[in-house]
Design a protein around this motif. Structure first.
Motif, PDB file in Angstrom:
ATOM      1  N   GLY A   1       0.791  -1.226   0.000  1.00 45.08           N
ATOM      2  CA  GLY A   1       0.000   0.000   0.000  1.00 45.08           C
ATOM      3  C   GLY A   1       0.817   1.267   0.000  1.00 45.08           C
TER       4      GLY A   1
ATOM      5  N   SER B   1      -5.143   4.875   2.805  1.00 46.49           N
ATOM      6  CA  SER B   1      -5.898   4.375   1.655  1.00 46.49           C
ATOM      7  C   SER B   1      -5.138   3.258   0.952  1.00 46.49           C
ATOM      8  CB  SER B   1      -6.195   5.508   0.666  1.00 46.49           C
ATOM      9  OG  SER B   1      -4.992   6.085   0.191  1.00 46.49           O
ATOM     10  N   GLY B   2      -3.815   3.388   0.886  1.00 46.06           N
ATOM     11  CA  GLY B   2      -3.005   2.322   0.310  1.00 46.06           C
ATOM     12  C   GLY B   2      -3.136   1.038   1.092  1.00 46.06           C
TER      13      GLY B   2
ATOM     14  N   ILE C   1      -6.549  -0.569   0.166  1.00 47.80           N
ATOM     15  CA  ILE C   1      -6.528  -1.214  -1.149  1.00 47.80           C
ATOM     16  C   ILE C   1      -5.680  -2.492  -1.094  1.00 47.80           C
ATOM     17  CG2 ILE C   1      -5.807  -0.953  -3.558  1.00 47.80           C
ATOM     18  CD1 ILE C   1      -6.310   2.086  -3.200  1.00 47.80           C
ATOM     19  N   ALA C   2      -4.512  -2.393  -0.475  1.00 47.76           N
ATOM     20  CA  ALA C   2      -3.617  -3.542  -0.408  1.00 47.76           C
ATOM     21  C   ALA C   2      -4.226  -4.674   0.405  1.00 47.76           C
ATOM     22  CB  ALA C   2      -2.278  -3.121   0.193  1.00 47.76           C
TER      23      ALA C   2
ATOM     24  N   LEU D   1      -7.403  -5.415   0.831  1.00 48.85           N
ATOM     25  CA  LEU D   1      -8.439  -6.089   0.039  1.00 48.85           C
ATOM     26  C   LEU D   1      -7.814  -6.954  -1.055  1.00 48.85           C
ATOM     27  CD1 LEU D   1     -11.070  -3.213  -0.249  1.00 48.85           C
ATOM     28  CD2 LEU D   1     -11.239  -5.286   1.132  1.00 48.85           C
ATOM     29  N   LEU D   2      -6.754  -6.458  -1.696  1.00 49.52           N
ATOM     30  CA  LEU D   2      -6.058  -7.257  -2.703  1.00 49.52           C
ATOM     31  C   LEU D   2      -5.502  -8.537  -2.083  1.00 49.52           C
ATOM     32  CD1 LEU D   2      -4.052  -4.613  -4.788  1.00 49.52           C
ATOM     33  CD2 LEU D   2      -5.929  -6.052  -5.595  1.00 49.52           C
TER      34      LEU D   2
ATOM     35  N   LEU E   1       1.529   1.458  -3.611  1.00 46.99           N
ATOM     36  CA  LEU E   1       0.415   1.957  -4.419  1.00 46.99           C
ATOM     37  C   LEU E   1       0.113   3.429  -4.188  1.00 46.99           C
ATOM     38  CD1 LEU E   1      -2.049  -1.067  -4.076  1.00 46.99           C
ATOM     39  CD2 LEU E   1      -0.631  -0.472  -6.040  1.00 46.99           C
ATOM     40  N   ARG E   2       0.257   3.882  -2.931  1.00 43.87           N
ATOM     41  CA  ARG E   2      -0.118   5.257  -2.622  1.00 43.87           C
ATOM     42  C   ARG E   2       0.988   5.933  -1.824  1.00 43.87           C
ATOM     43  NH1 ARG E   2      -5.655   6.256  -3.090  1.00 43.87           N
ATOM     44  NH2 ARG E   2      -4.993   8.421  -2.808  1.00 43.87           N
TER      45      ARG E   2
END
Length: 290
Positions: free
Chosen positions: A236, A242-243, A246-247, A249-250, A285-286
């Motif tokens: 993330g 937020s990263g 997202i990470a 959930l992935l 990612l972020r």
């Protein structure tokens, strides 16, 4: 795989990912803002699970009240732990931080053994969260699992509001971007660190309390969660909430569906995901922030 089975696995992936997010969000804030590598963070997840085991008989069906009480106790514990122990780790090199926080894992495990023993325990879900929801045919999905996912989403939105809409969140974002400038503006950075650390401990403990009725409470349960949380933080982006979402959930989807379709290779799926993302974006990612 029929549609009902696919839906169940999707729900399991989301639940697992959201629980990982609760733990990883505190870890990424502590590392991103305070610069401390905390290997003991998984122990806070374990402490939350054992706290649910101890508090559940006292609160009965008042499960939400138990969660709030557990979060408050965990936050107080985190505040005191930062004051007594972690405040001396700032400015130390990462090797010292790793060794000292690993020692904390051993201390917490020994205290757990002395206080509650080494047996595997179960936590009963409240009656109003028992039963299941029909997904077509003979398949059902536990109501408690839906509650767990919903509770994690509520906490995620609350965290978003705190970080982006409050004065405390403004100070957290400033501390993550430039701690020296934040200190120069007159903000008590030590108190900010304690608040962030206490919040991180409370989030990890909350994840443990929520997970306890859906799984067993057992010694060493924080170890595997800690590894996955570091994977989430790296994917993330260090310091990004937020990263981390997202990470997480992935990772939840890759891990869950990997066990369904590639059982023998399921253990490496998450790490392959991490390698691919880091080759594409070495910083994660972020960037820092929500």
């Amino acid at each position: 795989m029929d549609i009902s089975t696919f839906l169940v696995q999707c729900l399991n992936s989301v639940q697992y990912g959201l629980l990982l997010f609760l733990v990883a969000s505190g870890l990424t804030l502590i590392f991103g803002i305070m610069g401390v590598i905390n290997l003991a963070h998984g122990s806070f997840y374990m402490i939350g699970a054992y706290m649910a085991y101890v508090l559940a008989p006292l609160f009965g069906d008042n499960f939400i009240t138990m969660l709030l009480a557990g979060m408050l106790l965990s936050a107080i514990f985190g505040f005191l732990l930062e004051w007594v122990f972690f405040s001396f780790l700032y400015g130390r090199d990462h090797l010292q931080q790793v060794l000292m926080t690993y020692a904390l894992i051993l201390v917490f495990e020994e205290l757990r053994s002395i206080l509650v023993g080494n047996e595997v325990h179960g936590v009963k879900a409240p009656e109003w969260l028992s039963g299941g929801v029909s997904l077509g045919g003979v398949m059902t999905y536990p109501v408690y699992n839906l509650f767990a996912s919903s509770a994690c989403l509520v906490v995620a939105f609350a965290l978003y509001w705190v970080v982006n809409r409050t004065r405390l969140g403004m100070m957290i974002r400033a501390g993550a971007s430039n701690r020296d400038m934040t200190r120069g503006l007159g903000i008590n950075i030590r108190l900010l660190y304690r608040a962030v650390f206490a919040g991180g401990v409370a989030l990890a403990a909350l994840a443990g309390m929520i997970a306890a009725p859906a799984a067993s409470v057992y010694p060493g349960m924080g170890g595997s969660v800690l590894i996955m949380c570091f994977v989430v933080v790296v994917i993330g982006g260090i310091g990004s909430i937020s990263g981390a979402l997202i990470a997480a959930l992935l990772v939840g989807f890759v891990d869950t569906f990997g066990k369904v379709f590639f059982a023998q290779l399921a253990g490496i799926g998450v790490y392959v995901l991490m390698a691919v993302i880091l080759i594409w974006r070495p910083q994660g990612l972020r960037n820092k922030g929500f």
